[in-house]
Scaffold this active site. Structure first.
Site, PDB file in Angstrom:
ATOM      1  N   SER A 527       0.847  -1.193   0.000  1.00 11.87           N
ATOM      2  CA  SER A 527       0.000   0.000   0.000  1.00 11.87           C
ATOM      3  C   SER A 527       0.875   1.232   0.000  1.00 11.87           C
ATOM      4  O   SER A 527       2.009   1.217   0.502  1.00 11.87           O
ATOM      5  CB  SER A 527      -0.919   0.011   1.230  1.00 11.87           C
ATOM      6  OG  SER A 527      -1.731  -1.140   1.252  1.00 11.87           O
ATOM      7  N   ASP A 655       7.701  12.047  -6.981  1.00  7.29           N
ATOM      8  CA  ASP A 655       7.504  11.222  -5.775  1.00  7.29           C
ATOM      9  C   ASP A 655       8.591  10.147  -5.706  1.00  7.29           C
ATOM     10  O   ASP A 655       8.311   8.975  -5.475  1.00  7.29           O
ATOM     11  CB  ASP A 655       6.115  10.584  -5.800  1.00  7.29           C
ATOM     12  CG  ASP A 655       5.775   9.921  -4.457  1.00  7.29           C
ATOM     13  OD1 ASP A 655       6.341  10.347  -3.434  1.00  7.29           O
ATOM     14  OD2 ASP A 655       4.972   8.968  -4.453  1.00  7.29           O
TER      15      ASP A 655
END
Length: 1111
Positions: A527, A655
């Site tokens: 996740s 990111d």
């Protein structure tokens, strides 16, 4: 009462018979004692006729083999030899001589055997071979009793026995064995095995030097001798001091050869010996050096429990080395171990031990043993549990490597191992508990890898999970897991049932969790801030993919539906561009994006490996760190990926974190997670606040426009974390964290671990001023020397692989062409044979030269097999020569090669001391007829006249006179002054082959000899199943000529590279005056010229030329 009287008489007779037997035995023992006490100088040899005593002289001792047959049935034996033979028959089943009524006599006989025979040099030198063998047999029988083993030591017999075994072994290994050599070695190895079976006596054996002879006997040709040596060494290796002395010798190479090529029993004993020896570091290093891992893994396909158990425990010990651990994974060892644990194989085993096998080998019963006995279900279960525990131990050691641990999880290993922790009330409690401990330890090692922890949270109840965690990371002590097993076994039945259901829930081979669009979801991979990642497979395909699920209700996509829809539209548009544009080995591939149920799904390439962040956590828990070489290897690949994104595609990742950088096999970097990536126009700036704050640059935190240098800042943070295993900016207070980032305040990298280039690169990348911060090209220029070294290694590796591929391509093409040519040649032979017969028959009936043709026809008809077979041999040579030289196959070239080959053959025949035989004449004659039949009859007749003119003698027969006249009319006159002696090319090939085989038949060396090993491997490649006579001829020819062409690398191993490096300071060959092979040359291998040099060196060392000159 007639029956009672009969019984009474029978009992009396039996008692009298026993009494008579005892008296006779006592008398025989006294007579033997007297004979043995006779001094060797007074002993009379021989005395009695062997034939007259043959009925009393045994064949019950199968170890006495008649090495040389009796001369005309007459052979005289001494009285002592007959008595020794009788002794070996009468007491072959006795084991406790010290408790026998005649104990004193036995002890005196044993003492006399040792003092007056074994250690008496005069007697040993003059005694017949069979006589000394019988002495050894009697010593062997008596030494079954431990009391006599101590007596042998006190009398000093062990040293003499070791010396005699060395003498016999040298004769045996030198192919100059005398009679009964094998039997003597079998008996002596048994004696040393009995001595070594007792812990305190092993030092006696090694002190005598017997272990060196036993190691040399591992190269024995006879199974019984080999087994005797293996059994004795296995008993010795139980002691650490003896193991150390054995490991100093050249033992591993022979053991691996036995494991690879020999029978099941030899493999079983060898695996057990190697298991014991692997406690020594140098043995483990030799297993790696001699490429033992593929051999060991190939044995995992066996169904024999004891062999498997020994092999797996060898793997447990050798995989402590990180490189060996990786090699086991590459060769598929993890999958094989998990397959064994699954328990869907039928195993076999036996009850034999070292002692029983040694006795059976000495008595000649070894071949009668059954290595797959019908064991009881309990015994099979007990052995299987031990095997499963060994597999868990191996997987535990392999799990220390993060990539290995990841593969264990990917191969459904957590489910397979977790099933073993469940109690099994039907099995032995102690063994089941031990297996549970091993299984829990493996699971705990896998749990230490952070990404695996969610799996385990689903397995255990809270209390058990706390105990599981409290054990700690990477604790090897098996005793630390006993409390955990006890706690599990005390759980109620319902709780155990719930754990079993939890285990089933993590089975990766169950039905898909769910379907999303056309994709079956197989597993949850992880996740992130914006969603989850799943392992998926398309309904209609087999390829595994990764699918990222992005929750569109995340505030980062907007506060209301309108903003979210706009963000999603932009993201899908950007991802579409990325999907169509990105093709780089260090950047993940995107395949598809789609919307479903307010969620965005991105289908991408599945990267096998673990995120860089997990490697950080794992190294920190193990108290390890990145080596500088590995650090630069990862950072350089990251720079290459960012340069491609920034400069060629104008994409900013935005990111870039350790969790978005995947490390695959051999640290291959793949940049992933482009969900936040943005494609910008030239010179434009981005303003949105996205990404992970720990790796965000100052301009992002200050909400200022930013560009590609934001990724450079993140790359600097990642480089810092690789050096320290902690992020450069870390604080629980968000304001403090932001301040540190804006001011670029971080703890310096500890000194002494890495070079200044690492700290300088970090400092430049973490420049707070975006204008002063370098872009990715400038960063790469700062580490240009490191990148050049990296590029040099890549280029070297690529060139080596390309050349290897080219050689493989040529070899495959050559074999394919050869196979086709042989098939065509075979059909062509048959067609020509029938055509020739028809033409000859036609000409004989219509031509005026019928007589001559009739003579030829009748001559060829006399030996139809010879006329067909031998030309095929010549044709095969011709075809092979063409294939190996890669000539074209036009008819003119074929005929040219044929003439050249024919000239060589005729020169050889002229140089012989005697005239050429008719098969040679017929062979060359037939080849010429076939070759010229397609070119015309005129050429055919010219060649026939040429053959006849060379003076070859025709086969005698009724038509001989006709052929002689024809030969005489076509003779060739050559001046004697112009005749020269030629060198026979076949003889040169045979000389070179003789040298190679001579070296490989030398007695085995006690210490490592890399040159001899390379030659041995070369010889094996010459005579392997993939080779053929044509290839053998070509290889030896190149060797004798010292060709600079490299030898195919299918036989070379890493030990050859060690040889190259060890000789780097010396001249390797005349064409290489520097004598310093580069790494590229080492990868390329050895040339025939270099192999020739090595062969000549070994021949000089072994005194080969001294022997040949005397001869």
């Amino acid at each position: 009462m007639p029956d009672q009287d009969t019984k009474a008489k029978s009992t009396e007779k039996t008692a009298d018979k026993q009494q008579g037997t005892t008296t006779r035995d006592y008398s025989d023992l006294k007579r033997l004692r007297c004979l043995l006490n006779v001094q060797s100088s007074k002993q009379q040899l021989p005395a009695i006729n062997f034939d007259s005593a043959q009925n009393n002289m045994t064949k019950s001792e199968p170890t006495i083999r008649t090495g040389g047959h009796r001369a005309r049935g007459q052979w005289h034996e001494s009285t002592e030899a007959v008595e020794l033979e009788n002794f070996s028959i009468n007491y072959k089943n006795e084991r406790n001589f010290s408790k026998h009524p005649q104990h004193q006599l036995f002890q005196e006989i044993f003492t006399a055997l040792v003092r007056n025979r074994l250690i008496c040099r005069e007697w040993v030198n003059r005694a017949p071979s069979i006589h000394f063998l019988r002495v050894l047999i009697c010593l062997r029988l008596l030494m079954r009793d431990p009391c006599y083993q101590e007596i042998l030591h006190k009398l000093g017999g062990i040293e003499d026995l070791a010396q005699y075994m060395e003498i016999v072994a040298n004769e045996y290994l030198g192919y100059a064995e005398e009679q009964h050599c094998v039997d003597k070695l079998v008996n002596m190895t048994y004696i040393f095995q009995k001595l070594a079976a007792v812990k305190d006596q092993r030092e006696w054996v090694t002190a005598s030097g017997a272990h060196k002879t036993l190691v040399s006997l591992l190269g024995a040709r006879d199974t019984t001798v080999l087994l005797g040596a293996l059994l004795a060494l296995a008993s010795l290796a139980e002691s650490s001091e003896c193991r150390e002395k054995i490991s100093e010798l050249n033992v591993v190479e022979n053991l691996l050869m036995i494991l690879h090529e020999y029978d099941l029993l030899s493999k079983r004993l060898t695996a057990e010996l190697l298991r014991l020896l692997c406690a020594e570091p140098q043995i483990k290093e030799q297993v790696k050096l001699y490429e033992g891992i593929p051999i060991l893994l190939s044995l995992l396909h066996s169904d024999h429990l004891k062999l498997l158990w020994s092999v797996i425990w060898i793997l447990v010990q050798v995989c402590e080395d990180p490189e060996t651990s990786v090699e086991i994974r590459i060769w598929g060892g993890i999958k094989q171990l998990l397959h064994i644990l699954q328990g869907d194989r039928n195993f076999v085993s036996d009850r034999s031990s070292i002692g029983s096998l040694s006795s059976a080998n000495a008595a000649g019963r070894i071949q009668q043993l059954h290595l797959s006995e019908d064991l009881s279900p309990g015994e099979i279960e007990e052995n299987t549990v031990s095997l499963q525990a060994a597999c868990c131990a191996a997987l535990t050691e392999l799990a220390l490597n993060d990539t290995n641990a990841h593969q264990v999880v990917q191969e459904n290993g957590v489910y397979t191992i977790a099933k073993l922790i469940l109690p099994n009330k039907q099995s032995n409690a102690a063994q089941t508990n031990l297996l549970q401990c091993y299984a829990f330890r493996t699971l705990r090692f896998l749990f230490s890898m952070e990404r695996n922890r969610p799996l385990f949270k689903r397995l255990f109840p809270t209390d058990l999970f706390e105990t599981f965690i409290d054990i700690g990371h990477y604790v090897r002590d098996i005793g630390a897991y006993k409390d955990l097993v006890s706690q599990l076994n005390l759980l109620l039945e319902d709780e155990l049932k719930q754990i079993a259901e939890n285990i089933e829930s993590i089975n990766q081979k169950k039905a898909p969790l769910k379907y999303i669009g056309d994709y079956a979801v197989l597993d949850h991979l992880g996740s992130g801030a914006f969603g989850c990642v799943y392992k998926v497979r398309k309904r209609s395909g087999q390829n595994l993919l990764a699918m990222k699920e992005v929750n569109l209700h995340n505030p980062a996509f907007g506060k209301d539906k309108k903003d979210r829809d706009s963000s999603v539209k932009n993201i899908v548009s950007e991802l579409t561009i990325i999907k169509e544009q990105l093709y780089h080995p260090n950047v993940v591939r995107y395949y598809k994006t789609f919307l479903e149920n307010d969620r965005l799904y991105i289908v991408m390439e599945l990267i096998e490996g673990a995120p860089l962040g997990e490697h950080f956590n794992s190294l920190k828990e193990k108290h390890h760190h990145f080596s500088e070489e590995r650090l630069w290897k990862i950072f350089i690949q990251l720079c290459l990926a960012l340069r491609y994104l920034h400069k060629e595609k104008r994409i900013v990742h935005r990111d870039l974190t350790p969790n978005n950088i995947m490390l695959g096999d051999k640290d291959k970097v793949t940049v992933t997670d482009f969900g936040l990536a943005k494609q910008k126009q030239e010179s434009s700036k981005l303003t949105s606040m996205v990404g992970t704050i720990l790796y965000s640059c100052p301009e992002v935190l200050k909400s200022e426009p930013y560009g590609e240098k934001a990724d450079v800042w993140a790359a600097g943070c990642i480089l810092y974390q690789m050096a320290t295993l902690s992020p450069p900016f870390c604080s629980t207070n968000m304001l403090s964290l932001a301040t540190k980032i804006v001011e670029a305040v971080y703890e310096p990298v500890p000194e002494g671990i890495y070079s200044e280039k690492v700290t300088d690169t970090i400092r430049r990348c973490l420049t707070p001023d975006a204008e002063a911060r370098p872009d990715i090209v400038e960063v790469s220029s700062m580490i240009s020397d490191v990148m050049m070294k990296y590029l040099d290694r890549l280029s070297t590796s690529q060139l080596a692989l390309e050349r290897k591929l080219e050689r493989e391509r040529r070899r495959t093409q050559r074999y394919f062409m050869e196979a086709n040519r042989n098939a065509v040649t075979c059909h062509h032979e048959l067609a020509l044979l029938s055509q020739e017969t028809f033409e000859k028959a036609s000409l004989s009936s219509s031509s005026s030269g019928a007589a001559s043709l009739k003579s030829e026809l009748s001559e060829s008809a006399e030996l139809p097999g010879e006329g067909c077979h031998i030309p095929c041999g010549k044709e095969e040579d011709r075809v092979c020569e063409e294939v190996l030289s890669e000539d074209n196959f036009q008819l003119e070239s074929v005929e040219k090669d044929l003439y050249s080959e024919l000239d060589d053959e005729l020169d050889v025949s002229d140089n012989c001391s005697s005239s050429s035989s008719s098969p040679l004449k017929e062979s060359t004659f037939s080849i010429l007829k076939r070759s010229f039949s397609a070119s015309g009859r005129e050429r055919h007749s010219q060649a026939r006249d040429f053959i006849a003119g060379l003076g070859s003698r025709p086969r005698p027969g009724p038509q001989m006179s006709t052929f002689v006249v024809e030969s005489a009319s076509a003779g060739i006159a050559v001046s004697q002054r112009k005749v020269r002696q030629i060198c026979d090319p076949i003889q040169q090939i045979l000389i070179q082959l003789h040298k190679v085989i001579y070296i490989t038949q030398l007695p085995p060396a006690l210490h490592h000899d890399l040159k001899r090993r390379v030659i041995e491997r070369f010889k094996k490649s010459l005579f392997s199943q993939q080779s053929n006579p044509c290839n053998l001829k070509s290889e030896i020819k190149k060797l004798s000529q010292g060709s600079p062409e490299p030898i195919e690398l299918n036989f070379l191993t890493s030990d050859y590279h060690s040889l190259r490096h060890s000789r780097a300071a010396n001249n390797w060959s005349p064409s290489d005056p520097t004598g310093s092979p580069s790494s590229f040359e080492v990868e390329e291998g050895v040339t025939y010229e270099q192999m020739q040099t090595v062969i000549e060196e070994v021949l000089e060392e072994s005194g080969y030329y001294n022997f040949t000159t005397k001869r």
